[in-house]
Scaffold this active site. Structure first.
Site, PDB file in Angstrom:
ATOM      1  N   CYS A  93       8.080   1.380   5.275  1.00 40.70           N
ATOM      2  CA  CYS A  93       6.949   1.402   6.219  1.00 40.70           C
ATOM      3  C   CYS A  93       6.793   2.734   6.939  1.00 40.70           C
ATOM      4  O   CYS A  93       5.818   3.452   6.707  1.00 40.70           O
ATOM      5  CB  CYS A  93       7.100   0.268   7.238  1.00 40.70           C
ATOM      6  SG  CYS A  93       6.864  -1.378   6.530  1.00 40.70           S
ATOM      7  N   GLY A 139      20.610   9.903  14.828  1.00 40.69           N
ATOM      8  CA  GLY A 139      21.356   9.676  13.599  1.00 40.69           C
ATOM      9  C   GLY A 139      20.750  10.459  12.462  1.00 40.69           C
ATOM     10  O   GLY A 139      20.305  11.599  12.641  1.00 40.69           O
ATOM     11  N   ASN A 189       3.776   2.219  14.432  1.00 45.85           N
ATOM     12  CA  ASN A 189       4.788   2.873  13.600  1.00 45.85           C
ATOM     13  C   ASN A 189       4.892   4.362  13.902  1.00 45.85           C
ATOM     14  O   ASN A 189       5.988   4.935  13.905  1.00 45.85           O
ATOM     15  CB  ASN A 189       4.483   2.648  12.118  1.00 45.85           C
ATOM     16  CG  ASN A 189       4.954   1.293  11.636  1.00 45.85           C
ATOM     17  OD1 ASN A 189       5.613   0.552  12.369  1.00 45.85           O
ATOM     18  ND2 ASN A 189       4.631   0.946  10.402  1.00 45.85           N
ATOM     19  N   LYS A 193       5.991   6.237   4.870  1.00 42.98           N
ATOM     20  CA  LYS A 193       4.708   6.277   4.159  1.00 42.98           C
ATOM     21  C   LYS A 193       3.533   5.993   5.097  1.00 42.98           C
ATOM     22  O   LYS A 193       2.423   6.505   4.895  1.00 42.98           O
ATOM     23  CB  LYS A 193       4.723   5.337   2.955  1.00 42.98           C
ATOM     24  CG  LYS A 193       4.845   3.862   3.247  1.00 42.98           C
ATOM     25  CD  LYS A 193       3.499   3.146   3.209  1.00 42.98           C
ATOM     26  CE  LYS A 193       3.656   1.644   3.386  1.00 42.98           C
ATOM     27  NZ  LYS A 193       2.343   0.957   3.525  1.00 42.98           N
ATOM     28  N   THR A 233       0.864  -1.180   0.000  1.00 46.64           N
ATOM     29  CA  THR A 233       0.000   0.000   0.000  1.00 46.64           C
ATOM     30  C   THR A 233       0.902   1.232   0.000  1.00 46.64           C
ATOM     31  O   THR A 233       1.016   1.934   1.007  1.00 46.64           O
ATOM     32  CB  THR A 233      -0.939   0.020   1.232  1.00 46.64           C
ATOM     33  OG1 THR A 233      -0.146  -0.151   2.424  1.00 46.64           O
ATOM     34  CG2 THR A 233      -1.951  -1.101   1.155  1.00 46.64           C
TER      35      THR A 233
END
Length: 440
Positions: free
Chosen positions: A267, A260, A215, A270, A85
């Site tokens: 993943c 960093g 996420n 988006k 997706t």
């Protein structure tokens, strides 16, 4: 059980292989003929540790095969949807064309009413509300939908499939449909459940939100510590020690507190953008407004790395040669999607420098998608005659590198540690100028 996995990219190929390895008969379906042919020879189409021997073993023992023909799935008990997706080209929303195409293909081959119990299982990361919409499409066939999000980490995908932290079932409201879906998934995951993997049963919406919420939270932790690295740079502090200190607080934890050049891959970037887009569609974009800052901080870290390089070279990049170590967005992967390393190398090149990149696994992938990039066949070739070296992916081979072994190869002993993965003392003792992200 007989299982189909539709879409055999990263998620689908791993899931199909692991389901076969625990004893199921699995058929993977994809429209890409080359991908199907390669997988049928036991060769993955991407690099993932531990996958190839398991794939080869299950191809050889007959429990796993791949095809382009959707009609071959008609006798399967479970149909896993595992297509991508991606972000739409003209916005932040998730592109649902591939999921919808799978649904229409399944409806075209499955019987209108089956005498046996079957279910469609969503594993793709989708906008909340998708499962309910798809359930309406399958209702006429008497097929329940269940949402079973994936939580794979590249580099650990086999482990995360066979021994995940948790298994989530997003079940339909209809009690009979929910019982059918639960029974089938329990049988599919019997080995995992016997190993006491926690199972969370919930509704469609919550199951869909679990993946994107996880996420978004991880992305927020990464951007938070990167924001702190800006302040430690400004004040002379050390972000690595800062992360260590706050990480001892079990309310915070140490994981994902590593400053960093930021996150990338297929993943996190988006997914948080699609999450924001869906919140806007629901009329609650303000609830996720903070994710705009998370995304912006992440992007700015890339330019900060370029600025650190420019400053270390006296303010000018034009005409310089830079050896870049790393192209994959993370180690133990050949995935260059939205990779900070690839982006930074491009920015440095755009500023007039010559860039030579080396990555143990992602070099060929980078060459395929960006043929204009100069790819070295070895670490030594990448750094030879370089005016500075940038470490942009924390491969172990880079972390373990003896700086004295390449000291005579470079023009100038300058290293930009974009991942804060090197030992500053070791490099400075070898005569190098060490520059980290938010480090003394």
């Amino acid at each position: 059980m007989k299982i189909s996995v539709i879409g055999v990219g990263y998620l689908g190929a791993v899931h199909a292989t692991c389901m076969a390895d625990i004893g199921h008969s699995v058929i993977g379906v994809d429209t890409d003929a080359d991908k199907v042919a390669r997988l049928n020879t036991g060769k993955p189409t991407f690099y993932e540790p531990e996958l190839e021997p398991i794939l080869k073993r299950n191809i050889e023992n007959g429990r796993l095969r791949f095809t382009q023909d959707m009609t071959e799935v008609v006798d399967c008990d479970l149909h896993f949807i595992a297509v991508g997706t991606p972000q739409v080209a003209d916005g932040n929303a998730a592109d649902m064309r591939y999921v919808d195409a799978v649904v229409e293909s399944l409806l075209a081959v499955l019987p209108a009413q089956s005498e046996r119990s079957i279910a469609v299982v969503g594993k793709s990361t989708v906008p909340v509300g998708t499962a309910a919409r798809l359930q309406e499409r399958f209702a006429g066939h008497g097929i329940p939908v269940v949402w079973n999000p994936e939580f794979l980490r590249e580099g650990f995908a086999v482990k995360d499939t066979l021994r995940p932290d948790r298994i989530v079932y997003g079940l339909p409201d209809d009690v009979e449909d929910a019982d059918t879906a639960r029974t089938l998934l329990d049988e599919c995951y019997a080995d995992l459940l016997a190993a006491k993997i926690p199972k969370v049963e919930t509704d469609f919406a919550t199951a869909e939100l679990v993946k994107v919420a996880a996420n978004a939270f991880l992305a927020t932790k990464i951007s938070f510590i990167n924001a702190m690295s800006v302040l430690t740079d400004a004040t002379g502090g050390d972000v690595k020690k800062l992360a260590e200190a706050i990480g001892y607080d079990d309310r915070i934890g140490k994981k994902f507190l590593r400053a960093g050049i930021g996150f990338g891959g297929g993943c996190l970037p988006k997914d948080i953008r699609a999450f924001m887009s869906r919140a806007d569609e629901l009329g609650h974009g303000d609830a996720l407004a903070f994710l705009h800052d998370v995304d912006d901080i992440n992007t700015r870290q890339r330019e900060r790395a370029v600025e650190k390089l420019r400053e270390a070279l006296g303010g000018e990049l034009s005409g310089k040669k830079i050896g870049v170590l790393g192209a994959a967005f993370k180690p133990d992967s050949d995935d260059i999607r939205d990779s900070p390393a690839v982006d930074i190398a491009g920015r440095v090149e755009h500023a007039g420098a010559t860039v030579v990149t080396y990555d143990p696994k992602a070099g060929e992938v980078l060459q395929k998608f960006k043929p204009e990039r100069v790819i070295a066949v070895s670490l030594e070739d990448a750094v030879r005659d370089a005016d500075a070296v940038m470490v942009l992916t924390e491969w172990k081979v880079f972390q373990d590198l003896d700086p004295s072994s390449i000291s005579d190869l470079v023009n100038t002993r300058i290293v930009i540690d974009g991942r804060n993965c090197l030992d500053p003392k070791r490099w400075r003792d070898a005569g190098w100028t060490y520059v980290g992200m938010g480090r003394k």
